[in-house]
Design an enzyme around this catalytic site. Structure first.
Site, short mmCIF file in Angstrom:
data_model
loop_
_atom_site.label_atom_id
_atom_site.label_comp_id
_atom_site.label_asym_id
_atom_site.label_seq_id
_atom_site.Cartn_x
_atom_site.Cartn_y
_atom_site.Cartn_z
N ALA A 33 0.84 -1.20 0.00
CA ALA A 33 0.00 0.00 0.00
C ALA A 33 0.88 1.26 0.00
O ALA A 33 0.59 2.22 -0.71
CB ALA A 33 -0.92 -0.01 1.21
N GLU A 106 -10.17 -14.49 -14.84
CA GLU A 106 -9.42 -15.42 -13.98
C GLU A 106 -8.96 -14.67 -12.73
O GLU A 106 -8.76 -13.47 -12.78
CB GLU A 106 -8.14 -15.91 -14.70
CG GLU A 106 -8.37 -16.65 -16.01
CD GLU A 106 -7.06 -16.78 -16.80
OE1 GLU A 106 -6.12 -17.41 -16.30
OE2 GLU A 106 -6.99 -16.23 -17.91
N TYR A 210 -0.88 -20.39 -16.66
CA TYR A 210 -2.02 -19.72 -17.30
C TYR A 210 -1.77 -19.29 -18.74
O TYR A 210 -2.64 -18.71 -19.37
CB TYR A 210 -2.50 -18.52 -16.47
CG TYR A 210 -1.42 -17.53 -16.08
CD1 TYR A 210 -0.74 -16.79 -17.04
CD2 TYR A 210 -1.10 -17.34 -14.74
CE1 TYR A 210 0.23 -15.88 -16.67
CE2 TYR A 210 -0.13 -16.43 -14.37
CZ TYR A 210 0.54 -15.71 -15.34
OH TYR A 210 1.51 -14.82 -14.98
N LYS A 295 -7.75 -4.65 -9.61
CA LYS A 295 -7.11 -4.96 -8.33
C LYS A 295 -8.07 -4.84 -7.15
O LYS A 295 -8.95 -3.99 -7.14
CB LYS A 295 -5.93 -4.01 -8.10
CG LYS A 295 -4.92 -4.00 -9.23
CD LYS A 295 -3.80 -4.97 -9.00
CE LYS A 295 -2.82 -4.40 -8.00
NZ LYS A 295 -1.53 -5.07 -8.03
N CYS A 389 -11.79 -14.04 34.71
CA CYS A 389 -10.58 -13.84 33.92
C CYS A 389 -10.16 -15.17 33.30
O CYS A 389 -9.99 -16.16 34.02
CB CYS A 389 -9.47 -13.30 34.80
SG CYS A 389 -7.86 -13.28 33.99
N CYS A 392 -6.66 -16.34 34.95
CA CYS A 392 -6.44 -16.74 36.35
C CYS A 392 -7.73 -17.15 37.06
O CYS A 392 -7.70 -17.58 38.20
CB CYS A 392 -5.73 -15.63 37.12
SG CYS A 392 -6.77 -14.20 37.44
N CYS A 411 -2.26 -12.59 38.70
CA CYS A 411 -2.71 -13.05 37.39
C CYS A 411 -1.49 -13.16 36.47
O CYS A 411 -0.82 -12.17 36.19
CB CYS A 411 -3.72 -12.06 36.83
SG CYS A 411 -4.32 -12.50 35.20
ZN LIG Z 1 -6.53 -12.64 35.72
#
Ligand SMILES: [Zn+2]
Length: 651
Positions: A33, A106, A210, A295, A389, A392, A411
């Site tokens: 891009a 195609e 092709y 495209k 969670c 945890c 956690c």
């Molecule tokens: Zn957690």
């Protein structure tokens, strides 16, 4: 040279540079891009430059023998919208003075073009496109591709087959575990262009043929049938039509089901089916007049959402993430998209199994723009956001739109994310301690919190790491020396690396500049006398977050443990002899000579700390025109007041 010419030359040089990286080295530095963006800019100055993409290509790589193409391998003219397709169709009708022309549609395989030569049915040579006229000899490499015919039945004389070499999306994801390649096409190019064909043989290359030169077929559809008969892989999707609607219908059908293909296509190719008409149309110096590439967008694509999973972040926020069937958007294979939060999923009614439109622009994390509800199976249940969670098992807390796991210190996901943040590039920048290693040390209980990083060396003395896969003597030594080398750190980096909620790099720098030394910061934070909100650029949220961080005993202990291993450099100002150095100043009223923004920048350069509220700690109030209530308050507090003239003399 005029400015315009200079700009033109600069753009052309940039494009040439990226062409070499892309075509020769298969190591692009920018996305497709971004490359297209450069071309568009050039096109604004020089319209014919944009007529074809890849029109230049790159000269063949010197490491390979050269092969001259008997017929040039031209690229195709591109269209980016329906008008472009309409224009193409009416142009060829005018050229051939015909009311109706058969077009074969195609998919345009996004791979690497090749040409293969057969003599009396025997495969003798294969080449890349190179610059379109001279390519690189990759005969030995192509010979290793599975299913590539070496002998053709009943073929006399010279026959040339052209097509595209590619790597499937699923093979690419397996091959690219270390993120060596930007996308499947780069991986295919890098795999094919190996001096040692044994390496190529190990790569999962595939191809589609092709085109046929030297045959007796009369149309492109006959060519495809013949190639199939000869034993070549030919793409199954094709459609013969003579109407614009038929052409666009094929485009839309392929666009909608593209994610099912498992290989990249970057658009549709339209070819005049009749080969006699093709040769009557001939070509411009860059592209054949008989074909067009329509495209796909470099920003949007449709794909299927496999599953919604939940990530737990550094600050405990549960973020839903979409796991997608990989699809190439603008040169990047996208397999994840952010879903932000529970509300976003509800608002857009996103469900697992949906076909969705993804947007990927620039470096922003891909987003789901909308759901294709027509393709949803009935009875597809709504997504239920978890109330525990997933990492945890703690019960979550709802805070506005955010859902959080409260177990900050227990956690695993939160601890690992905090450690990851701490060692990241803009924080402590410890090379060799990535997510994989952090999880590894966490599981072995060698690193359970930030300060543990700096006693890792101690701990490893009683632990044989070499018994674990992937750790050699050298990698251990490298890691330990990387940690060692980071024991000296600037205050702003230190504050940022703690990963406190809402404290990004900018806020960390503001705090560092304001408090100058770690001790000063620490003492101010842990006393009740916090005047944070007064610091210019720091709001209530940040102040609350810091208060909460410093109110936790475990954080205080962590800081004390951690700082014992570190030397935290105070903020040095080049302005130590300036009158304003380390002075707290407040602005009020309108300055005539400079904007408030500029005045603040100058004050900072001179070492001053800018506050937005007055207190007894304020050193100076800089008062412009119509100063307002602050002026009166400064008088009451006995803060020295400087008028604009005095201020101007200082800076
Ligand atoms: Zn957690």
């Amino acid at each position: 040279m005029t400015d315009l010419e200079k700009m033109r030359e600069k753009l052309q040089n940039q494009i040439n540079y990226h062409n070499i990286l892309y075509y020769q080295k298969s190591k692009p530095e920018i996305s497709d891009a971004e490359y297209d963006e450069l071309k568009k800019k050039l096109a604004a100055i020089e319209p014919e430059a944009y007529a074809t993409q890849d029109s230049v290509g790159a000269p063949p790589d010197e490491r390979f023998s050269k092969v001259e193409h008997q017929e040039p391998m031209l690229s195709l003219e591109n269209a980016y919208d329906e008008q472009g397709v309409e224009k193409f169709l009416s142009k060829i009708k005018r050229f051939l003075i015909a009311d109706e022309i058969e077009i074969l549609c195609e998919p345009k395989i996004d791979g690497l073009s090749f040409s293969a030569i057969y003599e009396d049915g025997k495969f003798v040579k294969a080449a890349t496109r190179g610059d379109g006229f001279v390519g690189e000899d990759v005969t030995h490499n192509v010979a290793t591709i599975k299913g590539f015919p070496k002998f053709l039945q009943d073929v006399q004389g010279r026959l040339e087959v052209r097509g595209e070499i590619y790597i499937s999306n699923s093979d690419f994801l397996k091959l690219n575990e270390n993120n060596e390649f930007a996308n499947p096409r780069n991986a295919a190019a890098g795999s094919l262009k190996q001096l040692n064909a044994n390496i190529t043989a190990k790569r999962p290359l595939r191809y589609f043929a092709y085109s046929l030169i030297g045959g007796i077929e009369k149309s492109q559809s006959e060519v495809l049938e013949k190639l199939e008969k000869l034993g070549f892989c030919v793409n199954e999707h094709r459609s013969l039509t003579s109407s614009l609607n038929g052409m666009l219908k094929f485009y839309n059908e392929i666009y909608d089901c593209r994610y099912n293909l498992d290989y990249d296509i970057d658009g549709i190719v339209y070819k005049v089916n009749d080969l006699v008409l093709q040769s009557r149309l001939g070509s411009t110096h860059k592209a054949p007049r008989s074909a067009l590439a329509y495209k796909f967008s470099a920003i949007y694509a449709k794909t299927k959402l496999n599953k919604i999973f939940i990530q737990v972040g550094r600050t405990g926020v549960l973020t839903p993430v979409a796991d997608l069937v990989p699809v190439n958007i603008g040169g990047v294979l996208v397999s994840r998209a952010s879903l932000h939060n529970q509300d976003e999923i509800k608002r857009k009614d996103i469900r697992e199994g949906d076909v969705v439109t993804i947007k990927r622009a620039g470096d922003v994390i891909p987003q789901i723009v909308k759901v294709d509800e027509g393709s949803r199976h009935t009875n597809m249940p709504e997504f239920v956001f978890p109330d525990i969670c997933p990492e945890c098992g703690s019960k979550v807390q709802i805070e506005g739109v955010a859902v959080r796991c409260p177990e900050e210190f227990n956690c695993k996901a939160q601890i690992v994310e905090k450690l990851k943040h701490f060692v990241s590039k803009d924080a402590f920048d410890i090379v060799g301690l990535g997510e994989k290693q952090i999880k590894f040390f966490y599981d072995l209980e060698l690193i359970r919190q930030i300060p543990d990083i700096f006693i890792l060396e101690e701990r490893l003395k009683e632990f044989s790491l070499k018994e674990h896969h992937g750790w050699g003597e050298k990698s251990i030594a490298n890691l330990l020396s990387a940690i060692q080398s980071r024991r000296v750190i600037s205050l702003d980096r230190f504050i940022f690396s703690l990963g406190i909620r809402f404290i990004g790099q900018v806020v960390a720098e503001l705090l560092a500049n304001y408090y100058v030394s770690y001790d000063n910061w620490y003492n101010s934070m842990s006393s009740n006398d916090v005047e944070l909100v007064g610091i210019d650029g720091i709001g209530e949220k940040v102040a609350e977050s810091l208060k909460s961080f410093f109110s936790q005993e475990r954080n205080i202990k962590m800081l004390n443990d951690l700082t014992a291993y570190l030397q935290i450099l105070p903020v040095s100002s080049n302005s130590s002899d300036s009158f304003l150095n380390n002075k707290i100043i407040v602005f009020t009223g309108k300055l005539r000579a400079m904007s408030r923004g500029e005045a603040k920048v100058r004050a900072k350069v001179l070492g001053a700390k800018i506050s937005s509220s007055l207190s007894t700690k304020t050193d100076y109030l800089i008062a412009g025109e119509d100063p307002g209530s602050k002026y009166k308050k400064a008088m009451e507090l006995g803060v020295e007041i400087l008028d604009e003239e005095q201020w101007n003399r200082l800076c």
